[in-house]
Design a protein around this motif. Structure first.
Motif, short mmCIF file in Angstrom:
data_model
loop_
_atom_site.label_atom_id
_atom_site.label_comp_id
_atom_site.label_asym_id
_atom_site.label_seq_id
_atom_site.Cartn_x
_atom_site.Cartn_y
_atom_site.Cartn_z
N ASP A 25 0.85 -1.19 0.00
CA ASP A 25 0.00 0.00 0.00
C ASP A 25 0.89 1.23 0.00
O ASP A 25 2.11 1.13 0.13
CB ASP A 25 -0.89 0.00 1.25
N PHE A 26 0.29 2.39 -0.16
CA PHE A 26 1.02 3.64 -0.04
C PHE A 26 0.11 4.70 0.55
O PHE A 26 -1.10 4.56 0.55
CB PHE A 26 1.63 4.09 -1.37
N GLU A 27 0.74 5.73 1.09
CA GLU A 27 0.02 6.85 1.69
C GLU A 27 0.36 8.10 0.88
O GLU A 27 1.51 8.32 0.55
CB GLU A 27 0.49 7.02 3.14
N PHE A 28 -0.67 8.87 0.54
CA PHE A 28 -0.41 10.08 -0.23
C PHE A 28 -1.15 11.26 0.35
O PHE A 28 -2.14 11.10 1.06
CB PHE A 28 -0.73 9.89 -1.71
N ASP A 29 -0.67 12.45 0.03
CA ASP A 29 -1.30 13.70 0.46
C ASP A 29 -2.51 13.94 -0.42
O ASP A 29 -2.40 14.01 -1.64
CB ASP A 29 -0.30 14.84 0.33
N GLU A 30 -3.68 14.07 0.18
CA GLU A 30 -4.92 14.25 -0.58
C GLU A 30 -4.95 15.56 -1.37
O GLU A 30 -5.53 15.63 -2.44
CB GLU A 30 -6.12 14.21 0.36
N ILE A 35 2.92 11.05 -3.26
CA ILE A 35 3.12 9.88 -2.40
C ILE A 35 4.05 10.28 -1.25
O ILE A 35 5.11 10.85 -1.48
CB ILE A 35 3.72 8.70 -3.18
N GLN A 36 3.64 9.98 -0.01
CA GLN A 36 4.43 10.31 1.16
C GLN A 36 5.14 9.09 1.73
O GLN A 36 6.26 9.19 2.21
CB GLN A 36 3.56 10.94 2.24
N LYS A 37 4.48 7.93 1.73
CA LYS A 37 5.06 6.71 2.31
C LYS A 37 4.62 5.51 1.50
O LYS A 37 3.55 5.50 0.91
CB LYS A 37 4.58 6.51 3.75
N ILE A 39 4.03 1.33 2.17
CA ILE A 39 3.78 0.40 3.27
C ILE A 39 4.26 -0.98 2.85
O ILE A 39 3.87 -1.49 1.80
CB ILE A 39 2.29 0.36 3.63
N ALA A 59 6.50 1.58 7.44
CA ALA A 59 6.00 2.73 6.70
C ALA A 59 7.24 3.53 6.31
O ALA A 59 7.84 4.21 7.14
CB ALA A 59 5.06 3.57 7.55
N TYR A 62 8.86 8.48 1.55
CA TYR A 62 9.24 8.52 0.14
C TYR A 62 10.67 9.04 -0.05
O TYR A 62 11.38 8.58 -0.93
CB TYR A 62 8.25 9.39 -0.65
#
Length: 78
Positions: A25-30, A35-37, A39, A59, A62
Motif C-alpha cells: 500500500d502507499f500513503e499520499f497527500d490528498e 506519495i508520502q510513504k 507500506i 511505513a 518517500y
C-alpha cells in the motif's frame, strides 16, 4: 508506473542488505496527490516465530527511497 508494477518489487534496505518484503500500500497527500510513504508488511509473517501474529509493518517515507529498479526498490532506513 502502475501500482501493480510497484507492488511486485522487492524492497531492500541498503544499510544491512535485508529484504523487507513487497509494497502492499502507499500513503499520499490528498491535496497535492504526492506519495508520502510506502507500506511494506515485512517478511516476519513467514517466520515460525511469528506463528501467533507478528505485526511487523514498515511505513517507509518517500524520501528514504534511493532507487526504484526493474525488480527491486532500494531504501535507506535505520
Amino acid at each position: 508506473m502502475l501500482f501493480s508494477e510497484l507492488k511486485s518489487k522487492e524492497v531492500v534496505n541498503l544499510r544491512d542488505c535485508r529484504k523487507m518484503g513487497h509494497v502492499t500500500d502507499f500513503e499520499f497527500d490528498e491535496c497535492s496527490g504526492v506519495i508520502q510513504k510506502i507500506i511494506v508488511p515485512g517478511i516476519g509473517g513467514k517466520n515460525w516465530k511469528c506463528l501467533f501474529g507478528c505485526d511487523t509493518e514498515y511505513a517507509i517515507a518517500y524520501q528514504d527511497i534511493k532507487q526504484i529498479g526493474p525488480d527491486v526498490i532500494m531504501v535507506d532506513v535505520p
